[in-house]
Scaffold this active site. Structure first.
Site, mmCIF file in Angstrom:
data_model
loop_
_atom_site.group_PDB
_atom_site.id
_atom_site.type_symbol
_atom_site.label_atom_id
_atom_site.label_comp_id
_atom_site.label_asym_id
_atom_site.label_seq_id
_atom_site.Cartn_x
_atom_site.Cartn_y
_atom_site.Cartn_z
ATOM 1 N N GLU A 153 3.606 101.641 12.075
ATOM 2 C CA GLU A 153 4.360 100.558 11.448
ATOM 3 C C GLU A 153 5.818 100.626 11.920
ATOM 4 O O GLU A 153 6.350 101.710 12.186
ATOM 5 C CB GLU A 153 4.290 100.722 9.932
ATOM 6 C CG GLU A 153 4.962 99.633 9.123
ATOM 7 C CD GLU A 153 4.868 99.887 7.623
ATOM 8 O OE1 GLU A 153 4.912 98.907 6.874
ATOM 9 O OE2 GLU A 153 4.757 101.055 7.210
ATOM 10 N N LYS A 199 0.080 92.551 6.064
ATOM 11 C CA LYS A 199 0.039 93.560 5.004
ATOM 12 C C LYS A 199 -0.086 92.915 3.628
ATOM 13 O O LYS A 199 0.705 92.056 3.241
ATOM 14 C CB LYS A 199 1.305 94.416 5.083
ATOM 15 C CG LYS A 199 1.313 95.641 4.193
ATOM 16 C CD LYS A 199 2.575 96.449 4.477
ATOM 17 C CE LYS A 199 2.636 97.728 3.690
ATOM 18 N NZ LYS A 199 3.890 98.476 3.964
ATOM 19 N N CYS A 209 0.034 101.185 6.114
ATOM 20 C CA CYS A 209 0.822 102.090 5.278
ATOM 21 C C CYS A 209 0.455 102.070 3.783
ATOM 22 O O CYS A 209 -0.544 102.664 3.383
ATOM 23 C CB CYS A 209 2.305 101.804 5.481
ATOM 24 S SG CYS A 209 3.397 103.150 4.933
#
Length: 278
Positions: A41, A110, A151
């Site tokens: 990321e 995300k 993440c």
């Protein structure tokens, strides 16, 4: 068998330096014979939100990565980059998958946005400048099917079950994971996602402290479908190259059929609440 490289970087606010580090890592991955390279990321830019660094598919940094994928004949999973959402104040945090011709073959925005509130410190609030995505994605690529995430998604096991149900045999978890939570949670969560879904988990990570003061944990990992860590980095830039065996996923899923024993029809209903002292 599929050779892949998991890249650990220490990206910062200097995009030129970041792109040089990315190129060096991709050349290392290609030289090792990898079919895929996985970048963390915030690889292109890690610093305060700036709309100038939000890139459409034809933006200069994305064009450079596409050109490297094409030159090196290497599929590249760019773990997270700001892409337009239609709101200049809130970009998507997007994972982009480049095929070996340099085409963006898949994208994932995300879904879960990080927030950490610590006493006497400003909140780390990704939602202040990021728009959440609203769908999931898997990528079929020869012998593997890749499930995409980013993440903080790691803390939400239902997402990964969704990806496994769609056929994922490899879970990609590119990260800029907090050094505050990392020592306690990073490896435990990655191994749990591998064990729960009997998948490989590939977790390229950032290291170091960016210009906002956010410190990343590093310790990139590759975990096999039985939850064993087969490769790890420490707190320095690294390229971990491993061979993924699709047969290992098939064997483990035949031994332990937990994916077939899911009961989403039951989980969809709220839990019944009983009173002990009624």
């Amino acid at each position: 068998m599929t050779w892949v490289s998991v890249v650990q970087l220490g990206s910062g606010a200097d995009r030129g330096a970041n792109l040089e580090a990315i190129e060096k890592s991709l050349r290392t991955a290609a030289g090792a014979g990898s079919a895929f390279a996985f970048l963390p990321e915030a690889s292109i830019y890690r610093g305060p939100y700036d709309p100038a660094y939000v890139e459409a598919d034809d933006g200069p940094a994305l064009r450079r990565i596409a050109g490297l994928a094409r030159e090196l004949r290497l599929a590249v999973v760019l773990g997270g980059a700001w892409t337009p959402s239609g709101d200049a104040a809130h970009a998507y945090n997007s994972c982009l998958v480049f095929d070996r011709s340099g085409r963006i073959a898949a994208r994932y925005r995300k879904v879960h946005l990080f927030r950490l509130d610590r006493t006497d410190e400003p909140a780390d609030d990704e939602a202040a400048f990021t728009a959440p995505g609203d769908d999931t994605a898997v990528v079929r690529a020869g012998d593997i099917t890749l499930g995409l995430s980013i993440c903080y998604d790691l803390r939400f096991p239902a997402l990964y079950r969704n990806l496994a149900a769609a056929g994922a045999t490899v879970l990609s978890v590119p990260a800029n994971f907090s050094a505050y939570t990392g020592p306690a949670h990073w490896e435990a969560l990655l191994r749990a996602r591998a064990i729960e879904n009997l998948c490989y988990v590939l977790a390229p990570a950032q290291i170091g402290t960016d210009s906002t003061g956010f410190s990343a944990y590093g310790h990139s990992l590759v975990v096999d479908p039985w939850g064993t860590v087969v490769a790890r980095a420490d707190d320095a830039p690294a390229v971990l190259t491993v061979d993924l065996d699709p047969e290992a996923v098939r064997v483990r899923r035949n031994e332990l059929r937990s994916l077939q024993h899911d009961r989403p029809d039951v989980y969809a209903h709220p839990a019944r609440i009983e009173e002990l002292d009624g």
